[in-house]
Motif scaffolding. Structure first.
Motif, PDB file in Angstrom:
ATOM      1  N   GLY A  76       0.777  -1.235   0.000  1.00 51.79           N
ATOM      2  CA  GLY A  76       0.000   0.000   0.000  1.00 51.79           C
ATOM      3  C   GLY A  76       0.804   1.277   0.000  1.00 51.79           C
ATOM      4  O   GLY A  76       0.271   2.343   0.331  1.00 51.79           O
ATOM      5  N   GLU A  77       2.056   1.235  -0.387  1.00 56.44           N
ATOM      6  CA  GLU A  77       2.840   2.467  -0.412  1.00 56.44           C
ATOM      7  C   GLU A  77       2.298   3.406  -1.496  1.00 56.44           C
ATOM      8  O   GLU A  77       2.060   2.979  -2.634  1.00 56.44           O
ATOM      9  N   PRO A  78       2.110   4.693  -1.176  1.00 54.83           N
ATOM     10  CA  PRO A  78       1.482   5.624  -2.131  1.00 54.83           C
ATOM     11  C   PRO A  78       2.392   5.939  -3.306  1.00 54.83           C
ATOM     12  O   PRO A  78       3.612   6.005  -3.171  1.00 54.83           O
ATOM     13  N   THR A  79       1.780   6.120  -4.459  1.00 57.44           N
ATOM     14  CA  THR A  79       2.531   6.455  -5.664  1.00 57.44           C
ATOM     15  C   THR A  79       2.344   7.920  -6.066  1.00 57.44           C
ATOM     16  O   THR A  79       2.848   8.341  -7.100  1.00 57.44           O
ATOM     17  N   ALA A  80       1.623   8.674  -5.255  1.00 61.27           N
ATOM     18  CA  ALA A  80       1.408  10.094  -5.538  1.00 61.27           C
ATOM     19  C   ALA A  80       1.222  10.843  -4.223  1.00 61.27           C
ATOM     20  O   ALA A  80       0.874  10.253  -3.196  1.00 61.27           O
ATOM     21  N   ALA A  81       1.469  12.140  -4.262  1.00 56.97           N
ATOM     22  CA  ALA A  81       1.274  12.996  -3.092  1.00 56.97           C
ATOM     23  C   ALA A  81       0.090  13.928  -3.333  1.00 56.97           C
ATOM     24  O   ALA A  81      -0.084  14.460  -4.435  1.00 56.97           O
ATOM     25  N   ALA A 105       9.112   8.609  -8.143  1.00 53.70           N
ATOM     26  CA  ALA A 105       9.716   7.477  -8.841  1.00 53.70           C
ATOM     27  C   ALA A 105      10.635   6.727  -7.892  1.00 53.70           C
ATOM     28  O   ALA A 105      11.485   7.324  -7.234  1.00 53.70           O
ATOM     29  N   MET A 106      10.434   5.427  -7.798  1.00 52.26           N
ATOM     30  CA  MET A 106      11.279   4.572  -6.973  1.00 52.26           C
ATOM     31  C   MET A 106      11.779   3.403  -7.808  1.00 52.26           C
ATOM     32  O   MET A 106      11.080   2.939  -8.720  1.00 52.26           O
ATOM     33  N   PRO A 107      12.978   2.908  -7.525  1.00 51.58           N
ATOM     34  CA  PRO A 107      13.473   1.747  -8.257  1.00 51.58           C
ATOM     35  C   PRO A 107      12.530   0.555  -8.100  1.00 51.58           C
ATOM     36  O   PRO A 107      11.890   0.388  -7.059  1.00 51.58           O
ATOM     37  N   ASP A 108      12.462  -0.252  -9.133  1.00 53.01           N
ATOM     38  CA  ASP A 108      11.643  -1.454  -9.101  1.00 53.01           C
ATOM     39  C   ASP A 108      12.339  -2.521  -8.251  1.00 53.01           C
ATOM     40  O   ASP A 108      13.489  -2.874  -8.512  1.00 53.01           O
ATOM     41  N   HIS A 109      11.621  -3.030  -7.226  1.00 51.61           N
ATOM     42  CA  HIS A 109      12.260  -3.963  -6.301  1.00 51.61           C
ATOM     43  C   HIS A 109      12.633  -5.268  -6.991  1.00 51.61           C
ATOM     44  O   HIS A 109      13.694  -5.842  -6.707  1.00 51.61           O
ATOM     45  N   ARG A 269       8.472   7.137   6.761  1.00 49.37           N
ATOM     46  CA  ARG A 269       8.711   5.967   7.599  1.00 49.37           C
ATOM     47  C   ARG A 269       9.398   6.421   8.873  1.00 49.37           C
ATOM     48  O   ARG A 269      10.191   7.364   8.860  1.00 49.37           O
ATOM     49  N   THR A 270       9.106   5.747   9.955  1.00 45.85           N
ATOM     50  CA  THR A 270       9.645   6.150  11.245  1.00 45.85           C
ATOM     51  C   THR A 270      11.152   5.940  11.287  1.00 45.85           C
ATOM     52  O   THR A 270      11.655   4.863  10.939  1.00 45.85           O
ATOM     53  N   ALA A 271      11.865   6.969  11.716  1.00 47.38           N
ATOM     54  CA  ALA A 271      13.317   6.903  11.803  1.00 47.38           C
ATOM     55  C   ALA A 271      13.790   7.718  12.999  1.00 47.38           C
ATOM     56  O   ALA A 271      13.140   8.677  13.409  1.00 47.38           O
ATOM     57  N   ARG A 272      14.946   7.341  13.549  1.00 49.01           N
ATOM     58  CA  ARG A 272      15.506   8.058  14.700  1.00 49.01           C
ATOM     59  C   ARG A 272      16.603   9.016  14.238  1.00 49.01           C
ATOM     60  O   ARG A 272      17.519   8.627  13.505  1.00 49.01           O
ATOM     61  N   GLY A 273      16.479  10.256  14.672  1.00 46.93           N
ATOM     62  CA  GLY A 273      17.489  11.249  14.340  1.00 46.93           C
ATOM     63  C   GLY A 273      17.565  12.329  15.399  1.00 46.93           C
ATOM     64  O   GLY A 273      16.742  12.392  16.328  1.00 46.93           O
ATOM     65  N   ILE A 274      18.543  13.193  15.255  1.00 44.75           N
ATOM     66  CA  ILE A 274      18.724  14.316  16.173  1.00 44.75           C
ATOM     67  C   ILE A 274      17.610  15.332  15.948  1.00 44.75           C
ATOM     68  O   ILE A 274      17.297  15.694  14.812  1.00 44.75           O
ATOM     69  N   ALA A 291       2.756   8.294   3.656  1.00 43.43           N
ATOM     70  CA  ALA A 291       3.738   7.234   3.860  1.00 43.43           C
ATOM     71  C   ALA A 291       4.857   7.320   2.823  1.00 43.43           C
ATOM     72  O   ALA A 291       4.748   8.036   1.823  1.00 43.43           O
ATOM     73  N   TYR A 292       5.927   6.601   3.076  1.00 42.79           N
ATOM     74  CA  TYR A 292       7.015   6.442   2.110  1.00 42.79           C
ATOM     75  C   TYR A 292       6.467   5.722   0.868  1.00 42.79           C
ATOM     76  O   TYR A 292       5.639   4.825   1.013  1.00 42.79           O
ATOM     77  N   PRO A 293       6.851   6.073  -0.344  1.00 39.24           N
ATOM     78  CA  PRO A 293       7.892   7.054  -0.686  1.00 39.24           C
ATOM     79  C   PRO A 293       7.376   8.461  -0.964  1.00 39.24           C
ATOM     80  O   PRO A 293       8.161   9.326  -1.364  1.00 39.24           O
TER      81      PRO A 293
END
Length: 351
Positions: A76-81, A105-109, A269-274, A291-293
């Motif tokens: 279910g990752e979105p392909t548009a914003a 645009a994302m690389p094809d897995h 996507r959830t990520a840890r950063g400063i 959601a990503y991407p």
């Protein structure tokens, strides 16, 4: 030698964490592999040809084993914003003089997996899920080791059941993206030193401890709790050989790194950063960003211009919770420091 070092064909039970989004470098990978550890490269943004060329470059840099890391797509990752998602960021686009992206645009897995099989790196590791059984069988036939990443005991058991060769048990202390795939991220935030002994008890494949480990004390604790090796991300990200922006590397070695947050704002996507001004100003929208991407694409022009300007208040400053414990800023020297600890620990007669 232990189960992991023998499996991977390396000398030290130390894996350099793979960094996505351009933060990995072939030089860092080669430095760690040549030093006896396992160098890694996060390749999830590369297409198939890019992966083939990357593996060739890694082989040209080192004769030792190395690891190429990919993300597994989520359903279910979105392909548009939506326009509302762009409108939320328009003040930043205007301030920086950039435009929102016109497409996502994302690389094809499947193409990425085919490239792994074609180029056959010694090791391929995965986060966010488990690749399909057909790929794993083909990788095994080609002699490619496969490592899965788990944030819970259930995920570690699934990695083993899929026939993967080792599991990276990634605690919530870790920097960068959270790889949960069986339960929502907020139900999968297990601290490293709670996760490791439970995973070691639940699976028979080698366990690599990741998250909050940056010095000899962290290595000692992880091995004592049942890990066969450790994966160190932030400590190597802070070295001069990484692809991190200089202001990012400086932030990792500053008091700012004492405060990290989990955020979806930079990629979806959830990520840890400063924590920085962007995270604090946009915190009210944590649950609203796509959601990503999609969110990652929306943020790419902002991150790129912020990097050009060296503006750490708009950069994604990925960091684990033990950045302050990192050693030398030179990757070779840092690895030597970790090697020295392991040598001393193995010889009780050394002072």
């Amino acid at each position: 030698m232990n189960a992991f070092t023998e499996l991977a064909g390396i000398e030290l039970p130390i894996v350099q964490g793979p960094f996505g989004g351009g933060l990995s470098t072939v030089e860092l990978l080669g430095t760690v592999s040549d030093g006896g550890g396992l160098g890694s490269y996060g390749a999830h943004i590369l297409d198939g040809q890019g992966i083939v060329e990357l593996v060739a470059a890694c082989r040209a840099r080192t004769r030792r084993p190395f690891n190429i890391n990919l993300w597994v797509p989520q359903p279910g990752e979105p392909t548009a914003a939506a326009d509302a998602d762009k409108d939320r960021l328009r003040p930043y686009y205007a301030e920086l003089g950039v435009e929102p992206p016109h497409e996502i645009a994302m690389p094809d897995h499947a193409e990425q997996l085919a490239a792994i099989l074609e180029s056959a790196p010694p090791i391929a590791s995965f986060v966010m899920g488990i690749p399909d059984a057909g790929f794993l069988a083909a990788a095994r036939e080609r002699g490619i080791l496969t490592f899965g990443t788990a944030t819970t005991v259930e995920e570690a058991v699934a990695v083993q059941a899929a026939g993967m060769d080792a599991v990276v048990a990634s605690g919530s202390d870790a920097g960068g993206h959270r790889g949960a795939f069986l339960r929502p991220v907020h139900e999968s935030l297990v601290g490293t030193f709670s996760l490791i002994p439970q995973v070691a008890q639940a699976v028979s494949i080698p366990v690599v401890a990741a998250g909050g480990i940056a010095d000899g004390r962290g290595i000692a604790a992880a091995l004592l709790l049942g890990a066969d090796a450790v994966q160190i991300g932030t400590g190597f990200l802070a070295t001069e050989q990484s692809g991190a922006h200089p202001v990012h590397r400086a932030a990792l070695r500053s008091e700012r790194a004492r405060t990290t947050v989990l955020t979806r704002l930079f990629s979806g996507r959830t990520a840890r950063g400063i924590a920085n001004e962007f995270v604090r100003d946009m915190v009210a929208f944590e649950s609203d960003v796509p959601a990503y991407p999609a969110q990652n694409a929306l943020m790419t022009p902002i991150r790129q211009r912020a990097a050009q300007r060296g503006d750490l208040e708009l950069l994604n400053l990925w960091s684990g919770q033990s950045a302050a414990l990192a050693g030398s800023a030179d990757a070779s020297e840092y690895l030597a420091q970790l090697r020295e600890y392991l040598s001393a620990a193995a010889d009780p007669n050394r002072s």
